[in-house]
Design a protein around this motif. Sequence first.
Motif, mmCIF file in Angstrom:
data_model
loop_
_atom_site.group_PDB
_atom_site.id
_atom_site.type_symbol
_atom_site.label_atom_id
_atom_site.label_comp_id
_atom_site.label_asym_id
_atom_site.label_seq_id
_atom_site.Cartn_x
_atom_site.Cartn_y
_atom_site.Cartn_z
ATOM 1 N N GLU A 157 38.357 36.536 27.121
ATOM 2 C CA GLU A 157 38.029 37.575 27.786
ATOM 3 C C GLU A 157 36.628 36.818 28.637
ATOM 4 O OE1 GLU A 157 36.383 40.397 25.079
ATOM 5 O OE2 GLU A 157 38.528 41.411 25.048
ATOM 6 N N ILE A 158 35.758 35.862 28.061
ATOM 7 C CA ILE A 158 34.758 35.083 28.718
ATOM 8 C C ILE A 158 35.256 34.592 29.906
ATOM 9 C CG2 ILE A 158 32.995 33.431 28.408
ATOM 10 C CD1 ILE A 158 32.801 34.274 25.474
ATOM 11 N N ASP A 160 38.140 35.143 31.491
ATOM 12 C CA ASP A 160 38.463 35.959 32.546
ATOM 13 C C ASP A 160 37.306 36.814 33.364
ATOM 14 O OD1 ASP A 160 40.394 37.648 33.801
ATOM 15 O OD2 ASP A 160 39.775 39.362 32.700
ATOM 16 N N ALA A 161 36.190 36.847 32.420
ATOM 17 C CA ALA A 161 35.011 37.676 33.125
ATOM 18 C C ALA A 161 34.158 36.540 33.977
ATOM 19 C CB ALA A 161 34.177 37.943 32.003
ATOM 20 N N ARG A 164 36.045 36.501 37.224
ATOM 21 C CA ARG A 164 35.817 37.718 38.016
ATOM 22 C C ARG A 164 34.667 37.715 38.764
ATOM 23 N NH1 ARG A 164 36.871 41.891 33.972
ATOM 24 N NH2 ARG A 164 35.628 43.372 35.418
ATOM 25 N N ILE A 165 33.619 37.211 37.845
ATOM 26 C CA ILE A 165 32.133 37.174 38.584
ATOM 27 C C ILE A 165 32.145 36.066 39.695
ATOM 28 C CG2 ILE A 165 29.717 36.083 38.040
ATOM 29 C CD1 ILE A 165 30.359 37.227 35.250
#
Lengths: 335, 212
Positions: A157-158, A160-161, A164-165
């Motif tokens: 998740e990190i 992926d985040a 996206r950032i």
Amino acid sequence: MKDLFSFLRRAQSYFGRFLAVKEALDTLPAGVCFFNESGFPVLCNRRMYQLVQEMTGYDLQHIDELRNALDAVPQSLHYESADERLFSARDGRVWGFSETVVTDESGADYTQVIARDITQLYALSEQAAQRNRELQEMLSQIQDAAKNVVEMTRQEEILDAKMRIHAKMGSCILYSKSYYVGGDAGDKDMLLSVWEDTLRVFDEEIGQKDDTDILEDFTRVANNCGVSVAIEGPFPTDRATANLIVSAQRECLTNLIAHARGDHMDVSISRSDGRVTAAIRNNGTPPSEPITEGGGLSSLRKKIERAGGRVTVQSRPVFILTVTLPEGEKGAESS
Amino acid sequence: MINVLVVDDERNIRKAFIADIAARPEKYRLVDAVSEASSAELYCAAGKADLIIMDINTANFDNGIDATARIKRRYPGVKIIVTTSYNDPYAMDHARRAGADSFWYKDASDVELLEVMDITAGGGSWYPENRPDVPLGLSRLSELTAAQLEVLYLLPQYFSNAAIAQQLHIAEGTVKTHIRDILTKTGCHSRAQLIALSIRSKLVIPGSEAEE
């Protein structure tokens, strides 16, 4: 003379029958022995003699010798039988000894000891025990894997985040390029705002562990909802106790905002006899009738009671919710 | 202006969502980004949130689906998008039952979160048409029958045929047959390998078993 003859005939008949019975018993694959009420063997087959001889080193004289010998034999941890004692013979066979009391026609009691060959059964139970051990180990590995997957998912998740950032960052750069190079007369304020928000995301180090302070979090949420919170006394530092007290505060805050229409909450913490007590008050309108416990309060009560604590509710003259909990390992910090 | 509340226990995910919201400042305003689902109820009680982006697994074992159900019951006007990075085949059904307006898979969605936010804020609903079709050994999740999927879903939680049969109210032999068929389809050699595979495929959301 006639009586003696008759006696010998009876004796011959008796011993003949006895020997026939003994011979029949000797052919049995199991060991069999009958003991009289004094514990002396009255009828014992060959197999039982052999087993006792191997076990004790001498002939069977009394039932207690057999019992003592069986007591001295280490028993299996896996083969469980309520009324059988085990003996592993030198030839690898395993025998299960059991005792029962039988009564003859004249009413005399005899103890019958039977030794049955349980080699196969024993081997199967050992195999089952081994299989159970393996399954237990497998289960524990699976449980570990399940724990790992939570962390693995968090990391994914990190990642992926972060991606996206970075994509957002890319968009900002493109927007800026089109603004400056392309001569696009776009909205300058919007450009600045997009940059500001994107950069704000980077103001803390990515990857740092999420170690939010639950009390700080709660106070911020309460303030954002227009409620000030004052804590008096040492707030517990162990996470479990702190979580439960914050849950109680949250329940009170929900009621304060939704029903009591107040804007301030007082939490008073005290400690005595290894217990922490939090009394939560507010400046809202007290309930007009005694409180009926609904979903929120009742689930809070369950949570607190599960942790060995208790909840009391006072409706008037002011609403006070009091939570008492056993003090956690780390105790409380001084405020 | 639509007031958006982010609920996610992972700080970096919260940041990513904040960045999403920041990309549309003319339409969305961030109210707060919190780690516990129960905090969302406070914002709703205070009338501060119009749209909530709600993770299923939030801090302190707080379940986002349960919180969604409570919020929708008390504050039906608040819009909620449930999100998850797990491939739990029943997560969408749970979210729908709880009354969530929309559902968004963090890792396996072909639609941007902002699009889902726009649809939801506009009074619409967006749910993916299909569950994520993750590979499962030699097979894929979509190749399992509904009954096999149910058994596979319960396997890491209940382990034994008897316990799974009890949960599903079916015969132990039926569970055994399903597991044998799943083993054949996936190419797994043992039940343990199958469990490991289902965990690796993120089929079960940790803590979701308590709701079953």
